[in-house]
Design a protein around this motif. Structure first.
Motif, PDB file in Angstrom:
ATOM      1  N   SER A 121       0.836  -1.212   0.000  1.00 45.34           N
ATOM      2  CA  SER A 121       0.000   0.000   0.000  1.00 45.34           C
ATOM      3  C   SER A 121       0.860   1.248   0.000  1.00 45.34           C
ATOM      4  O   SER A 121       0.607   2.190  -0.767  1.00 45.34           O
ATOM      5  CB  SER A 121      -0.913   0.016   1.227  1.00 45.34           C
ATOM      6  OG  SER A 121      -1.827  -1.037   1.172  1.00 45.34           O
ATOM      7  N   THR A 123       3.926   1.530  -1.028  1.00 43.72           N
ATOM      8  CA  THR A 123       4.619   1.607  -2.322  1.00 43.72           C
ATOM      9  C   THR A 123       3.694   2.160  -3.395  1.00 43.72           C
ATOM     10  O   THR A 123       4.093   3.017  -4.193  1.00 43.72           O
ATOM     11  CB  THR A 123       5.132   0.219  -2.737  1.00 43.72           C
ATOM     12  OG1 THR A 123       6.021  -0.259  -1.728  1.00 43.72           O
ATOM     13  CG2 THR A 123       5.848   0.267  -4.071  1.00 43.72           C
ATOM     14  N   MET A 124       2.445   1.685  -3.442  1.00 49.07           N
ATOM     15  CA  MET A 124       1.496   2.168  -4.450  1.00 49.07           C
ATOM     16  C   MET A 124       1.178   3.645  -4.238  1.00 49.07           C
ATOM     17  O   MET A 124       1.099   4.413  -5.204  1.00 49.07           O
ATOM     18  CB  MET A 124       0.209   1.331  -4.409  1.00 49.07           C
ATOM     19  CG  MET A 124       0.404  -0.080  -4.921  1.00 49.07           C
ATOM     20  SD  MET A 124      -1.020  -1.159  -4.663  1.00 49.07           S
ATOM     21  CE  MET A 124      -2.321  -0.272  -5.442  1.00 49.07           C
ATOM     22  N   TYR A 127       4.169   5.632  -5.378  1.00 50.65           N
ATOM     23  CA  TYR A 127       4.313   5.579  -6.831  1.00 50.65           C
ATOM     24  C   TYR A 127       3.314   6.513  -7.520  1.00 50.65           C
ATOM     25  O   TYR A 127       3.630   7.177  -8.491  1.00 50.65           O
ATOM     26  CB  TYR A 127       4.120   4.140  -7.319  1.00 50.65           C
ATOM     27  CG  TYR A 127       4.192   4.004  -8.815  1.00 50.65           C
ATOM     28  CD1 TYR A 127       5.418   4.053  -9.470  1.00 50.65           C
ATOM     29  CD2 TYR A 127       3.042   3.839  -9.582  1.00 50.65           C
ATOM     30  CE1 TYR A 127       5.495   3.933 -10.845  1.00 50.65           C
ATOM     31  CE2 TYR A 127       3.098   3.724 -10.960  1.00 50.65           C
ATOM     32  CZ  TYR A 127       4.330   3.773 -11.594  1.00 50.65           C
ATOM     33  OH  TYR A 127       4.397   3.665 -12.952  1.00 50.65           O
ATOM     34  N   GLU A 128       2.069   6.529  -7.015  1.00 53.24           N
ATOM     35  CA  GLU A 128       1.029   7.327  -7.648  1.00 53.24           C
ATOM     36  C   GLU A 128       1.047   8.792  -7.227  1.00 53.24           C
ATOM     37  O   GLU A 128       0.375   9.627  -7.831  1.00 53.24           O
ATOM     38  CB  GLU A 128      -0.345   6.719  -7.341  1.00 53.24           C
ATOM     39  CG  GLU A 128      -0.530   5.376  -8.017  1.00 53.24           C
ATOM     40  CD  GLU A 128      -1.866   4.741  -7.689  1.00 53.24           C
ATOM     41  OE1 GLU A 128      -2.626   5.305  -6.882  1.00 53.24           O
ATOM     42  OE2 GLU A 128      -2.145   3.662  -8.242  1.00 53.24           O
TER      43      GLU A 128
END
Length: 142
Positions: A121, A123-124, A127-128
């Motif tokens: 979570s 990391t996402m 990234y976004e």
């Protein structure tokens, strides 16, 4: 027939029946013994699989444990606690130990899954993120 003898006989019969109702009965408790042993086997199978392969698919053990639970519920309704034999009491103690070990192992795996999900979570989100709400420089703790 004497009325006094009838009363004494009835008292003895009631006393014997009451005593009999509280006596452990290995034969009468056998359905529950069988069900507990089957449940122990189902839980041990899952525990062994988890120890052998931490990524094992536990879905295959779900049916066995569900069936064992159903068997336990049915057998439990047939055997009142007053009839529990010593053998059954020992099996129940073993079942508790087996369940404790299984629960501990499952909890360990659930904690690991939670950690992995948390990392994924973060990391996402990182990234976004376009950086709009990030501080340009790391701030020192005050």
């Amino acid at each position: 027939m004497d009325a006094a003898n009838d009363v004494d006989f009835q008292d003895v019969a009631v006393t014997d029946l009451a005593l009999q109702e509280r006596t452990p009965d290995p034969v009468r408790s056998m359905p529950l013994v069988v069900a507990v042993r089957r449940a122990i086997g189902a839980v041990l199978d899952e525990t062994r699989a988890l120890r052998a392969n931490p990524t094992a698919d536990l879905k295959i053990f779900e049916y066995g444990k569900s069936q064992a639970l159903l068997d336990l519920a049915r057998a439990r309704s047939l055997v009142p606690p007053a009839f529990y034999s010593q053998e059954l009491r020992e099996d129940l103690a073993d079942f508790k130990d087996v369940l404790d070990e299984n629960i501990g192992l499952l909890q360990l795996h659930m904690n690991a899954v939670s950690e992995v999900v948390g990392m994924m979570s973060r990391t996402m989100i990182d990234y976004e993120s376009d950086g709009t709400y990030e501080a340009p420089f790391p701030e020192r703790a005050r």
